[in-house]
Structure formats: C-alpha cells, structure tokens
Design an enzyme around this catalytic site. Sequence first.
Site, short mmCIF file in Angstrom:
data_model
loop_
_atom_site.label_atom_id
_atom_site.label_comp_id
_atom_site.label_asym_id
_atom_site.label_seq_id
_atom_site.Cartn_x
_atom_site.Cartn_y
_atom_site.Cartn_z
N ARG A 142 0.85 -1.19 0.00
CA ARG A 142 0.00 0.00 0.00
C ARG A 142 0.88 1.24 0.00
O ARG A 142 1.98 1.25 0.55
CB ARG A 142 -0.90 0.03 1.23
CG ARG A 142 -2.07 -0.94 1.18
CD ARG A 142 -2.93 -0.83 2.41
NE ARG A 142 -2.23 -1.28 3.60
CZ ARG A 142 -1.64 -0.51 4.48
NH1 ARG A 142 -1.68 0.80 4.36
NH2 ARG A 142 -1.01 -1.03 5.51
N TYR A 186 -1.11 -3.69 -7.40
CA TYR A 186 -0.83 -4.48 -6.20
C TYR A 186 -2.02 -4.55 -5.25
O TYR A 186 -2.62 -3.51 -4.92
CB TYR A 186 0.38 -3.91 -5.42
CG TYR A 186 0.55 -4.68 -4.13
CD1 TYR A 186 1.18 -5.92 -4.14
CD2 TYR A 186 -0.02 -4.23 -2.95
CE1 TYR A 186 1.24 -6.68 -3.00
CE2 TYR A 186 0.05 -4.99 -1.79
CZ TYR A 186 0.68 -6.22 -1.83
OH TYR A 186 0.72 -6.98 -0.71
N LYS A 235 -9.49 -2.56 1.64
CA LYS A 235 -9.22 -1.41 2.50
C LYS A 235 -10.00 -0.17 2.04
O LYS A 235 -10.49 0.61 2.87
CB LYS A 235 -7.72 -1.10 2.56
CG LYS A 235 -6.91 -2.25 3.17
CD LYS A 235 -7.37 -2.58 4.54
CE LYS A 235 -6.96 -3.96 5.04
NZ LYS A 235 -5.65 -4.15 5.55
N HIS A 291 -10.43 -2.52 11.48
CA HIS A 291 -9.32 -3.36 11.00
C HIS A 291 -9.11 -4.48 12.02
O HIS A 291 -8.12 -4.50 12.75
CB HIS A 291 -8.06 -2.49 10.86
CG HIS A 291 -6.94 -3.12 10.08
ND1 HIS A 291 -5.65 -2.65 10.14
CD2 HIS A 291 -6.91 -4.17 9.23
CE1 HIS A 291 -4.88 -3.38 9.35
NE2 HIS A 291 -5.61 -4.31 8.79
N SER A 337 -1.21 -3.51 10.36
CA SER A 337 -0.85 -4.39 9.26
C SER A 337 0.40 -5.21 9.59
O SER A 337 1.37 -4.68 10.12
CB SER A 337 -0.60 -3.57 8.00
OG SER A 337 -1.75 -2.82 7.69
N CYS A 366 0.86 -7.41 11.86
CA CYS A 366 1.13 -7.55 13.31
C CYS A 366 0.40 -8.72 13.93
O CYS A 366 0.26 -8.79 15.15
CB CYS A 366 0.78 -6.25 14.02
SG CYS A 366 1.94 -4.93 13.64
N ASP A 406 -9.13 -9.89 8.98
CA ASP A 406 -8.61 -8.55 8.67
C ASP A 406 -9.62 -7.43 8.92
O ASP A 406 -9.23 -6.35 9.35
CB ASP A 406 -8.16 -8.51 7.20
CG ASP A 406 -7.27 -7.32 6.88
OD1 ASP A 406 -6.30 -7.07 7.64
OD2 ASP A 406 -7.53 -6.62 5.89
N ARG A 429 2.24 -12.12 -0.59
CA ARG A 429 0.96 -12.54 0.00
C ARG A 429 0.34 -13.70 -0.75
O ARG A 429 0.66 -13.98 -1.91
CB ARG A 429 -0.01 -11.36 0.01
CG ARG A 429 0.51 -10.22 0.88
CD ARG A 429 -0.56 -9.42 1.52
NE ARG A 429 0.02 -8.45 2.46
CZ ARG A 429 -0.50 -8.19 3.65
NH1 ARG A 429 -1.59 -8.80 4.07
NH2 ARG A 429 0.07 -7.31 4.44
#
Length: 599
Positions: A72, A200, A209, A229, A251, A253, A280, A377
């Site tokens: 991002r 991406y 998001k 989130h 993110s 974590c 998420d 990912r």
Amino acid sequence: MNALTNNKAVLTWLDEMAAMTKPESIVWIDGSEEQLEALRAEAVATGEMLKLNEEKLPGCYYHRTAENDVARVEDRTFICTPTKEEAGPINNWMDPAEMYAKLTKLYTGAMAGRTMYVIPYSMGPVGSPFSKIGVELTDSIYVVLNMAIMTRIGKSVIDALGDSDDFVKCLHAKKDVNPDDRYIVQFPQDKTIWSINSAYGGNVLLGKKCFALRIASYLGWQEGWMAEHMLILGLENPKGEVKHIAAAFPSACGKTNLAMLIPPEYLKKKGYKVWTVGDDIAWLRIGPDGRLYAINPEAGFFGVAPGTSEKTNFNALAATKKNTIFTNVAINNDDMTVWWEGLDKNPPENATEWKGAKVNGKEFTAEGNKLAHPNSRFTAPAVNCPCISSEFENPQGVPIDAIVFGGRRAKCAPLVYQSRDWNHGTFVGATMASETTAAAAGAVGVVRRDPMAMKPFVGYNMVTYWAHWLEMGKKLGDKAPKIFHVNWFRKDENDNFMWPGFGDNMRVLLWILDRCAGKVDADETAIGYVPKVEDIDVEGLDMTAEEIKALLTVDKANWMEDIEDPNTGIKKYFEQFGDKLPAEIKAQLDTLEANLANM
Ligand code: GTP
Ligand code: SPV
Ligand code: MN
C-alpha cells in the site's frame, strides 16, 4: 457481452467511466466458474500469471507485480471530502473537484486497447442486513481473479442490488504502473473510489481497505455502526461454549495468525478450539438484544506469506493448498511450487526470486538476500481454511465478548492488560502505537501512532472517529464488550522476543475471557488491570514466573516517555487535533498521567 442488469444508476456510471477510459471492450463478470477459468487461461497465455503444480497446488497461480508496486502507498492515498476538516489532519486531502479533474486527465484513454471488466461484488453475505454492494471496473485480470476470492461476486450480487443506486462505484486502471502518478482516492460522500497506476493487492482490490474500511468507516459513522481493522475469532471451551473476540492489530502484526490459532497441546487435549470468522476486517453493529455483533465482510484471506509455516500457522498454510493466488513469493522451478522466508529451512536451489531472477536459493539466502518480498501474499478462499467458523456465513454476525487492541512494541506495553471501561478502552485504542512493517511502502521498524490500527484506513477525521467510538459505548452501555490490549512483541535487552507468541497466545485469550466472565482477579495498575503472574497458565511452556513477571511489568519511565516523547509521544500526537480532541480522551490522558505520578 450484454450487461447483467438494467439498473440505470449502474449503466449510466459505467457509460461515463467507459467514455473516459476508452476500453476496447467491456466484459461483465457473472461469477461463473467457466468465465473465471477462461480468464485464468488468458492470464497464463499473456504471462500475467503462472500456473503452479496442478498435483501439489491444484487451481493455484503465481503473479509478480512491478518492483515499485509491492505494498500500500499511504502517501498517495487520499480522502477527498468537501472540506479538509472532514478528512482530518492525519489523512491526505484534496478538494474533490480538483482531484476528479486531476485524475480524469490520467484516466482519459487509460484503457485504450484493453478490456474493462465489470465486477459486481458484495461485502458480506449476499442479502445480509450488514452487507453492502460495490461494482469495480478494472482492466486487470489479476484484480478480477483476486476479487473472485476475496468477495462474493457476479450475477447474484447485481440481482440483489436490483434498481437501487446504493452501491460503491470503484474504478481501477493499472495504466503504466507509474509510481509518480499513482493515486488511491476515496470520495466518501460520493461512495466512489478511484485507483490508478498500481496493480498491487490493497491498492487495487477495492472492496478491501478502500471500501470495507475507508468508505465503510465513514458510512458507519453516518449510520451508527463501525468498520474496523479487526480479526474475528470464536474460542470454544471444552463444554462446547463459544465466545467471540475481535482484535485490531496494525498491518502485518498478527491478525491472520491469531484468527487461525492452534492451541498448545495441553489445551487442545482438554478440548479448546479456535474458529476463524475473519482475519482482517470486521463490520460491527448493535443487535436487537443490545449487544455488539460482527461480520467479516470478506470471503477470502489476503495474507502475509513470510513467516507462515506448518508450525506458526498451520491453518493458513492449509488454506493456500488449492485455488490460491500467490503474489511476489519465490518459485521452486523443480516442481513449480512456492517458497518464502519462514516456510521451512530449505530454500529451493532452483529458484526464481520475487523480482524474477533465477537464482540458487540456498546461496542467495545464505548471502542475506530474500527470495520472497517481505510483503508477499497469498489470496486464499476462506472456505479452504480448516478452522473456518460455522458462523462465517451467518448474516446476523456473531456477538462480541471482548475487543483486543495490540501492536509491535519492543518496550512499554505489557503482554496483556484490561481497560477500566469502554471510554478508557477507547483511549487505549486511540493511543495505540506500533513499529512499522513491510505492509506499507516506507521505513520498517519505526514506532508510530496507529490508533485502533486504523491510521491508514479511517475515511474521515480521526477525532470524529474517536467520538463515534465513545458514542457507540454509550449506546452499548453495560452490554459493551470489555476492551483489552496485548503485545506479543516485547523484547529483552538482547533484542529477543520475550513471549513465544503464535499458539501460545491462547493462554492470554483465556485470561481475557476469564476476565469477561468475572472469573479471575487482576492487579490494578496505572494503565489498567494486569494479570497476576500465576493467572497466566504456563503449563508446557519453558518459562519461569520471573519471565512472566517481566512480560507483565508496567515501567513508569517507559510510560512517561510514551506520553512525552517529542516525536512519537501521545501528547505530541494529540497536538495536531487541537481543541477538536474529545474531552473524554483528554480526561483519560490526565488520569493516566496522574496514575503514573502516583506510582
Ligand atoms: P495484515 O494482513 O497486513 O493486516 O496483517 P496481519 O495483522 O494479519 O498479520 P499476520 O498475522 O499475517 O502476521 C504478520 C507477521 O507477524 C508474520 O510474519 C507472522 O509470522 C508474524 N507474527 C504473527 N503473530 C506473531 C506472534 O505471536 N509472535 C511473533 N513473534 N510474530 C508473529
Ligand atoms: C494491510 O496492509 O493491512 C493488509 C494488506 O491487510 S492490504 O490489502 O494490501 O492493505
Ligand atoms: Mn490488514
């Protein structure tokens, strides 16, 4: 192909966008397997995707993005509200008219010679009162195939929309992936998202998001609900009772990992289990009984690959074994399978690293290089996950017993503590901080404030968002979930993690649920309720009471620094909001300072 709908609002908007971007053709995505399979074949033929080993990874594909396009881009992400005040000081803002004009220039002719795909999609189960519909226009097959995993798509969705104009208008053009002209722009009042010059994940899968957090958090404020989130998990005890926890970590974590946790052996034997509802994003509403209910608006996992292994996250790895798209990991050319750092200790010799160079993976990694990008990912269907919750498709969502905040903090935050009440919990969320990760472009490992893990995702003014949290607490009253804070990442003087993490985090979840049930006492400290050392179960763990105590200490000097640090401190952070900071949040800071002074 014929349009899938007669909906005037959809067709008028589609005509306008097509007139601007000038695609050669327009294809509606109906969601059928035949159509998706044809697109996979086309992407393989053009080299956009590689087909992986059909025996070992059936239905799986590989995709590599441009080197400049791997995460991002927060500095190129905008919230375009009519006034700057509405977007607030921590969001990039531009006047909507100005932004539309600027981007119209970039989008004009951007799809010339390309196909525009029209993807109707639903965030949340089709027909659920929580759910919302979007339509994404894109010139990328990779986006279509990812959206087909991450959301519910196709004919059933556009049928559910009917004649309504209540949908989020999402436009994506990859154009020439030029980072200097890359924009990820939300227009919350227009329910519109424009993304250009990226290909991406989070920048282009606009349901995620951009819609489910930025636009949805704005709608939630307007309509009295919350978009967060957060992972959602169900914890089942040996009696078969399930309690639900929602947890917000920044993110990369640990949300995916916690959501799919496998308990330590002794707890597994007793009959404890964790069920994944989401990894998420959570949409939360107050239900008819006054409690807070959550759904996961997504249908798949866009998970961090590095660090995912049979040991750390068996369930996530299992979810990637079929019908999965891998982005920017490494390839083992011997058998066309995938590899990333942390999968095992055996990097493939005949490897292609994430940028596309053929290398000897053993030598390459021995020299300190990474075969997979740190933010590489997998996009895996939720139905693949062995521990997917039976409530995953429940249109009413699941009742939440506890909310957990957390981040990467080498110092300061103890393993776990409980807030005194909802307002204090809101303050704990508002003052969250974490060391930055590879999930966003920019420096890694720097402490920054990331309120509720929403810094990059709040679609309006952060202080208004905090006020909305306080408001939700008032409405929930004594039915509000209890709020906690965890830190799996505390380090000792030698820079080693002090807590084993992963499956052992279950020990902390059990303390949290015991607190919710009023079953266990705690020590009241300056920052909130901290476990008594003996209440963190260490059965089967090679840890002493001293080590647990070290994880639970509240260090006065560290906390004072967290408030006062001239760069990263709470006070410095609050300054930018001036007198707009909710009085209750200021009062909570005063209480924390007074409590620390008395320590
Ligand atoms: P986003 O998808 O970016 O929102 O990330 P996420 O919060 O879902 O993070 P994820 O679970 O994918 O974890 C990110 C990284 O943290 C991975 O490399 C994990 O291996 C690592 N990680 C997760 N949980 C733990 C933990 O308890 N302890 C330690 N030390 N590392 C962890
Ligand atoms: C995050 O960065 O928090 C993610 C990945 O979950 S992305 O969809 O790229 O935002
Ligand atoms: Mn995320």
